[in-house]
Enzyme design. Sequence first.
Site, PDB file in Angstrom:
ATOM      1  N   MET A   1       0.529  -1.061   0.118  1.00  0.00           N
ATOM      2  CA  MET A   1       0.072  -0.120   0.032  1.00  0.00           C
ATOM      3  C   MET A   1       1.057   1.073   0.226  1.00  0.00           C
ATOM      4  O   MET A   1       1.662   1.425   1.052  1.00  0.00           O
ATOM      5  CB  MET A   1      -0.881   0.175   0.919  1.00  0.00           C
ATOM      6  CG  MET A   1      -2.060  -1.422   0.788  1.00  0.00           C
ATOM      7  SD  MET A   1      -2.926  -1.336   2.484  1.00  0.00           S
ATOM      8  CE  MET A   1      -3.876   0.614   2.633  1.00  0.00           C
ATOM      9  N   GLN A  61       5.883  -4.108  -7.076  1.00  0.00           N
ATOM     10  CA  GLN A  61       4.592  -3.501  -7.894  1.00  0.00           C
ATOM     11  C   GLN A  61       4.834  -2.207  -9.303  1.00  0.00           C
ATOM     12  O   GLN A  61       5.469  -1.308  -8.383  1.00  0.00           O
ATOM     13  CB  GLN A  61       3.947  -2.346  -6.454  1.00  0.00           C
ATOM     14  CG  GLN A  61       3.022  -2.212  -7.704  1.00  0.00           C
ATOM     15  CD  GLN A  61       1.604  -1.560  -6.353  1.00  0.00           C
ATOM     16  OE1 GLN A  61       0.387  -1.094  -6.680  1.00  0.00           O
ATOM     17  NE2 GLN A  61       1.601  -1.902  -5.432  1.00  0.00           N
ATOM     18  N   CYS A  91      -5.239   2.085  -8.851  1.00  0.00           N
ATOM     19  CA  CYS A  91      -5.461   3.151  -7.824  1.00  0.00           C
ATOM     20  C   CYS A  91      -6.579   4.203  -8.719  1.00  0.00           C
ATOM     21  O   CYS A  91      -6.000   4.685  -9.497  1.00  0.00           O
ATOM     22  CB  CYS A  91      -3.468   3.790  -8.437  1.00  0.00           C
ATOM     23  SG  CYS A  91      -3.315   5.422  -7.086  1.00  0.00           S
ATOM     24  N   LYS A 132      -3.212  -6.282 -10.515  1.00  0.00           N
ATOM     25  CA  LYS A 132      -4.719  -6.145 -10.120  1.00  0.00           C
ATOM     26  C   LYS A 132      -5.173  -5.788 -10.385  1.00  0.00           C
ATOM     27  O   LYS A 132      -4.781  -4.151 -10.407  1.00  0.00           O
ATOM     28  CB  LYS A 132      -4.003  -5.911  -8.440  1.00  0.00           C
ATOM     29  CG  LYS A 132      -5.098  -5.126  -7.215  1.00  0.00           C
ATOM     30  CD  LYS A 132      -4.255  -5.200  -5.868  1.00  0.00           C
ATOM     31  CE  LYS A 132      -5.505  -5.038  -5.353  1.00  0.00           C
ATOM     32  NZ  LYS A 132      -4.760  -3.764  -4.106  1.00  0.00           N
ATOM     33  N   ASN A 192     -10.235  -9.353  -2.324  1.00  0.00           N
ATOM     34  CA  ASN A 192      -9.731  -8.268  -2.087  1.00  0.00           C
ATOM     35  C   ASN A 192     -10.693  -7.440  -1.824  1.00  0.00           C
ATOM     36  O   ASN A 192     -11.205  -7.532  -2.883  1.00  0.00           O
ATOM     37  CB  ASN A 192      -7.831  -7.649  -2.803  1.00  0.00           C
ATOM     38  CG  ASN A 192      -8.135  -6.837  -2.049  1.00  0.00           C
ATOM     39  OD1 ASN A 192      -7.542  -5.323  -2.920  1.00  0.00           O
ATOM     40  ND2 ASN A 192      -7.557  -6.227  -0.561  1.00  0.00           N
ATOM     41  N   GLY A 193     -10.180  -7.192  -0.822  1.00  0.00           N
ATOM     42  CA  GLY A 193     -11.812  -6.016  -0.459  1.00  0.00           C
ATOM     43  C   GLY A 193     -12.325  -5.985   0.173  1.00  0.00           C
ATOM     44  O   GLY A 193     -13.714  -7.296   0.983  1.00  0.00           O
ATOM     45  N   GLU A 194     -12.672  -4.958   1.683  1.00  0.00           N
ATOM     46  CA  GLU A 194     -13.402  -4.978   3.144  1.00  0.00           C
ATOM     47  C   GLU A 194     -13.619  -6.423   4.163  1.00  0.00           C
ATOM     48  O   GLU A 194     -13.964  -7.371   4.591  1.00  0.00           O
ATOM     49  CB  GLU A 194     -14.973  -5.162   2.446  1.00  0.00           C
ATOM     50  CG  GLU A 194     -15.644  -4.079   2.707  1.00  0.00           C
ATOM     51  CD  GLU A 194     -14.614  -2.320   3.474  1.00  0.00           C
ATOM     52  OE1 GLU A 194     -15.320  -2.331   3.670  1.00  0.00           O
ATOM     53  OE2 GLU A 194     -14.299  -1.971   2.372  1.00  0.00           O
ATOM     54  N   GLY A 216      -6.074  -5.331   2.863  1.00  0.00           N
ATOM     55  CA  GLY A 216      -4.764  -4.555   3.273  1.00  0.00           C
ATOM     56  C   GLY A 216      -5.199  -3.274   4.344  1.00  0.00           C
ATOM     57  O   GLY A 216      -4.835  -3.977   5.109  1.00  0.00           O
ATOM     58  N   ARG A 217      -6.131  -2.342   4.289  1.00  0.00           N
ATOM     59  CA  ARG A 217      -6.051  -1.890   6.158  1.00  0.00           C
ATOM     60  C   ARG A 217      -6.779  -2.978   7.052  1.00  0.00           C
ATOM     61  O   ARG A 217      -6.542  -2.381   7.834  1.00  0.00           O
ATOM     62  CB  ARG A 217      -7.199  -1.035   5.377  1.00  0.00           C
ATOM     63  CG  ARG A 217      -7.444   0.145   3.953  1.00  0.00           C
ATOM     64  CD  ARG A 217      -8.742   1.156   3.616  1.00  0.00           C
ATOM     65  NE  ARG A 217      -9.459  -0.252   3.579  1.00  0.00           N
ATOM     66  CZ  ARG A 217     -10.964  -0.185   3.154  1.00  0.00           C
ATOM     67  NH1 ARG A 217     -11.782   1.366   3.238  1.00  0.00           N
ATOM     68  NH2 ARG A 217     -12.046  -0.911   2.789  1.00  0.00           N
TER      69      ARG A 217
HETATM   70  C1  FMN Z   1      -3.594   4.230   1.913  1.00  0.00           C
HETATM   71  C2  FMN Z   1      -3.515   3.149   0.662  1.00  0.00           C
HETATM   72  C3  FMN Z   1      -2.792   2.867  -0.336  1.00  0.00           C
HETATM   73  C4  FMN Z   1      -2.741   1.496  -0.788  1.00  0.00           C
HETATM   74  N1  FMN Z   1      -1.881   1.472  -2.030  1.00  0.00           N
HETATM   75  C5  FMN Z   1      -2.187   0.723  -3.020  1.00  0.00           C
HETATM   76  C6  FMN Z   1      -0.820  -0.478  -3.887  1.00  0.00           C
HETATM   77  O1  FMN Z   1       0.354   1.106  -4.076  1.00  0.00           O
HETATM   78  N2  FMN Z   1      -1.697  -0.485  -4.866  1.00  0.00           N
HETATM   79  C7  FMN Z   1      -2.317  -1.191  -4.528  1.00  0.00           C
HETATM   80  O2  FMN Z   1      -2.678  -2.151  -5.426  1.00  0.00           O
HETATM   81  N3  FMN Z   1      -3.337  -1.386  -4.049  1.00  0.00           N
HETATM   82  C8  FMN Z   1      -3.207  -0.453  -2.633  1.00  0.00           C
HETATM   83  N4  FMN Z   1      -4.290  -0.025  -2.636  1.00  0.00           N
HETATM   84  C9  FMN Z   1      -5.393  -0.714  -1.717  1.00  0.00           C
HETATM   85  C10 FMN Z   1      -5.329  -1.928  -1.178  1.00  0.00           C
HETATM   86  O3  FMN Z   1      -4.487  -3.041  -0.990  1.00  0.00           O
HETATM   87  C11 FMN Z   1      -6.452  -2.313  -1.556  1.00  0.00           C
HETATM   88  O4  FMN Z   1      -6.902  -3.346  -2.595  1.00  0.00           O
HETATM   89  C12 FMN Z   1      -7.695  -1.776  -0.723  1.00  0.00           C
HETATM   90  O5  FMN Z   1      -7.925  -0.690   0.097  1.00  0.00           O
HETATM   91  C13 FMN Z   1      -8.484  -2.972  -0.567  1.00  0.00           C
HETATM   92  O6  FMN Z   1      -8.748  -4.111   0.384  1.00  0.00           O
HETATM   93  P1  FMN Z   1      -8.784  -3.777   2.429  1.00  0.00           P
HETATM   94  O7  FMN Z   1      -9.997  -2.861   2.376  1.00  0.00           O
HETATM   95  O8  FMN Z   1      -8.688  -5.260   2.649  1.00  0.00           O
HETATM   96  O9  FMN Z   1      -8.067  -2.414   2.285  1.00  0.00           O
HETATM   97  C14 FMN Z   1      -4.249   1.349  -0.959  1.00  0.00           C
HETATM   98  C15 FMN Z   1      -4.698   1.519  -0.524  1.00  0.00           C
HETATM   99  C16 FMN Z   1      -4.660   2.444   0.429  1.00  0.00           C
HETATM  100  C17 FMN Z   1      -6.209   2.641   1.506  1.00  0.00           C
END
Ligand code: FMN
Length: 311
Positions: A1, A61, A91, A132, A192-194, A216-217
């Site tokens: 991220m 990446q 992104c 992705k 991925n997501g949530e 991610g988060r």
């Molecule tokens: C601050 C931030 C930075 C992120 N940077 C990237 C990134 O560099 N590359 C990418 O593929 N996704 C990036 N994402 C997206 C996350 O990888 C992920 O796809 C998204 O947050 C949904 O997953 P989650 O609900 O588990 O967070 C970023 C998300 C956030 C909030």
Amino acid sequence: MEGVVDYSVRARLTQLGGIDGCVTEFVRVTHTLLPEKVFRRFMPELEHNCLTRSGTPVKLQLLGGNAESLAANALRATEFGVQAIDLNFGCPAKTVNNSDGGASLLREPERVYAIVAAVRAAVPAQIPVSAKIRLGFEDRSRYMDNALAVFEAGANELTVHARSKVDGYKPPAYWDYIARIRESIRIPVVANGEIWTLEDFYRCREESGCEDFMLGRGLMAHPDIARHIKAHLSGQDYTPLSWRQVGTMLHEFHRGTIKQYSEKYIGNRLKQWLMYLRLHYPEANSFFEAVKRQRSVDDIEKTFIEQLHSD
Ligand SMILES: Cc1cc2nc3c(=O)[nH]c(=O)nc-3n(C[C@H](O)[C@H](O)[C@H](O)COP(=O)(O)O)c2cc1C
């Protein structure tokens, strides 16, 4: 991220266990061939055979819209030792999308195809190339076109963040779309997501039918969630990390960032991580409130002692 999961965060998170692989922050590729130091800065794990300290593989990446330049840089990266390439088509940032990169490419699946195909052709066959995507840009109508583009261009794996760019980061994530993608292409699909809790994980697995997941988060908020999920899957008892244990890890992490980033940015990475941690640990909230305006090493150190070693 981007701006969040740098080398030292990857080291801490993978040390906790449960994570099979991770990805660097994105390296932005325009028209030039990037110098070696850029790859090394984004991926210090190059010094350790592309593994984090605890032995978890790391992918590089790349983000950009120029197929030829992405291919040339991907090849170059492999010459410096990179062992897996991940391409970013997700992104949502304006600055990135306006300069032709990230999710904006999802409006043109033929360009997604061209980029993946060019990178796949450029790097040696044994180097996996993954991509992705989100489910689209303005809406989710072209999700399958983009997934097929990635597959037909020869990618080895596809991660799907189950939202469009316009959906942003707002719940829900549309995991059922991932199921349709998984049924239509013959490469591993990562959901991925949530995913914030064990229950989310099981619902995502059920709805997407996937066996692989990207966090991610949720992982930033709950750093041992991947270990907890794995323990649960194998029927083992699991004692979650206590706030005290997380705090100790955070303290070590913060001390590392003092050396890593310039004085101007002291505490920024710590505050950022606390913003996620407070979603899971109530104690992180009072810590964040105490530290949020502090800018000096000494003040932040004092807060650590007050918050973590007060009894
Ligand atoms: C601050 C931030 C930075 C992120 N940077 C990237 C990134 O560099 N590359 C990418 O593929 N996704 C990036 N994402 C997206 C996350 O990888 C992920 O796809 C998204 O947050 C949904 O997953 P989650 O609900 O588990 O967070 C970023 C998300 C956030 C909030």
